[in-house]
Design a protein around this motif. Structure first.
Motif, PDB file in Angstrom:
ATOM      1  N   ALA A 182       0.882  -1.159   0.000  1.00  0.00           N
ATOM      2  CA  ALA A 182       0.000   0.000   0.000  1.00  0.00           C
ATOM      3  C   ALA A 182       0.922   1.212   0.000  1.00  0.00           C
TER       4      ALA A 182
ATOM      5  N   ALA B 144      -2.003   5.698  -1.265  1.00  0.00           N
ATOM      6  CA  ALA B 144      -2.659   4.389  -1.148  1.00  0.00           C
ATOM      7  C   ALA B 144      -2.732   3.704  -2.504  1.00  0.00           C
TER       8      ALA B 144
ATOM      9  N   VAL C  61      -4.802   6.418   6.222  1.00  0.00           N
ATOM     10  CA  VAL C  61      -4.972   5.393   5.198  1.00  0.00           C
ATOM     11  C   VAL C  61      -5.338   4.089   5.891  1.00  0.00           C
TER      12      VAL C  61
ATOM     13  N   HIS D 210      -8.162  -0.338  -0.470  1.00  0.00           N
ATOM     14  CA  HIS D 210      -7.400   0.774   0.087  1.00  0.00           C
ATOM     15  C   HIS D 210      -8.353   1.952   0.294  1.00  0.00           C
TER      16      HIS D 210
ATOM     17  N   VAL E 176      -8.755   5.988   1.880  1.00  0.00           N
ATOM     18  CA  VAL E 176      -8.062   7.212   2.287  1.00  0.00           C
ATOM     19  C   VAL E 176      -9.086   8.212   2.814  1.00  0.00           C
TER      20      VAL E 176
END
Length: 283
Positions: A140, A154, A190, A202, A204
């Motif tokens: 990541a 990310a 994140v 992922h 954010v």
């Protein structure tokens, strides 16, 4: 549990962001990977150095933050480093709050400006070769802005791994997320939702920015590894989590994990737990 069932369950949770901030909300499933005091539960592996030789005091705790710094470096060269948490995980939500600081180390490559990452489903630190640059893992990738150009964070990079996107095996080394750019030294949250060898998301600041499936060993972008470890085509169901050292100083004020492993055989319960976490944060 079939992959399709799990995927359908988790894709319902768009925009999951579920960091539990208050101590009274914590449950047994939360694991504080960084205790705010020391690195007792972590192992260090820096390219060219034996396991747990923390060259130049690269990884240290300063003012209650886990820091990666290069004050004692004359030249970075290829001293890529990784700080591994002591135990592996399979299904979890990883939460990190980080910021880039200061100037890049002398000799650091241009692409590593405000560049770091968290390695997921990684091989154990003890199985890395002395001169292995990166662990076989899913990265990541954490990027900071340069003040002018778009630089998403990310992202996904794949040292010694491949993933599936849609119905296609994705073999390039990196792919950008859809996140905004975070310039300066601001803190950024994140999260990575990892569900064994099925789904990874992922997230954010509350927005899902990248989704992929079926992480597996394969591909390149890793050197000096033990061939016995790199079993191409093997799905990655579990592994270690590590934080990178790639030549730009970075701080982490939070590294915590909600363990979802015990819910993986019960899709309804998994869905309920994820929704409960989401609701607590108002997302």
């Amino acid at each position: 549990m079939k992959f399709t069932t799990l995927l359908a369950t988790c894709l319902l949770l768009v925009g999951l962001s579920c960091t539990v901030q208050k101590k009274e909300e914590a449950t047994d499933e939360w694991v504080q990977l960084f205790n705010g005091k020391d690195l007792e539960d972590w192992d260090v592996k820096i390219n060219g150095y034996p396991l747990n030789e923390n060259y130049g005091n690269t990884f240290q705790v300063v003012d209650g933050k886990l820091t990666v710094n290069y004050d004692q470096y004359d030249d970075f060269g290829t001293k890529y480093g990784h700080l591994f948490y002591k135990e592996p995980f399979s299904a979890y939500l990883l939460v990190m709050e980080y910021r880039f600081t200061g100037d890049q180390a002398k000799g650091g490559p241009g692409w590593a400006f405000r560049n770091s990452g968290a390695m997921l489903h990684s091989q154990p630190a003890a199985t890395m070769g002395l001169n292995q640059d990166f662990p076989i893992s899913l990265e990541a990738q954490l990027l900071g802005g340069n003040g002018q150009d778009p630089r998403t964070t990310a992202n996904l990079c794949t040292p010694g791994t491949n993933v599936v996107m849609g119905d296609t095996l994705f073999t390039p080394h990196c792919i950008n997320s859809s996140s905004k750019t975070y310039h300066g030294d601001q803190w950024v949250r994140v999260e990575a939702l990892v569900l064994g060898d099925s789904l990874v998301k992922h997230i954010v600041e509350g927005d899902t920015v990248l989704t992929f499936q079926k992480p597996q060993i394969g591909g390149g972008s890793v050197s000096n590894f033990d061939p016995a470890v790199k079993k191409d085509g093997q799905l990655l169901k579990e592994g270690y989590i590590s934080l990178q050292s790639e030549s730009h100083p970075i701080e982490f004020r939070k590294v915590e994990l909600f363990n979802l492993e015990k819910y993986m055989d019960d899709p309804k319960k998994l869905k309920s737990v994820l929704r409960d976490l989401q609701t607590r944060q108002g997302h």
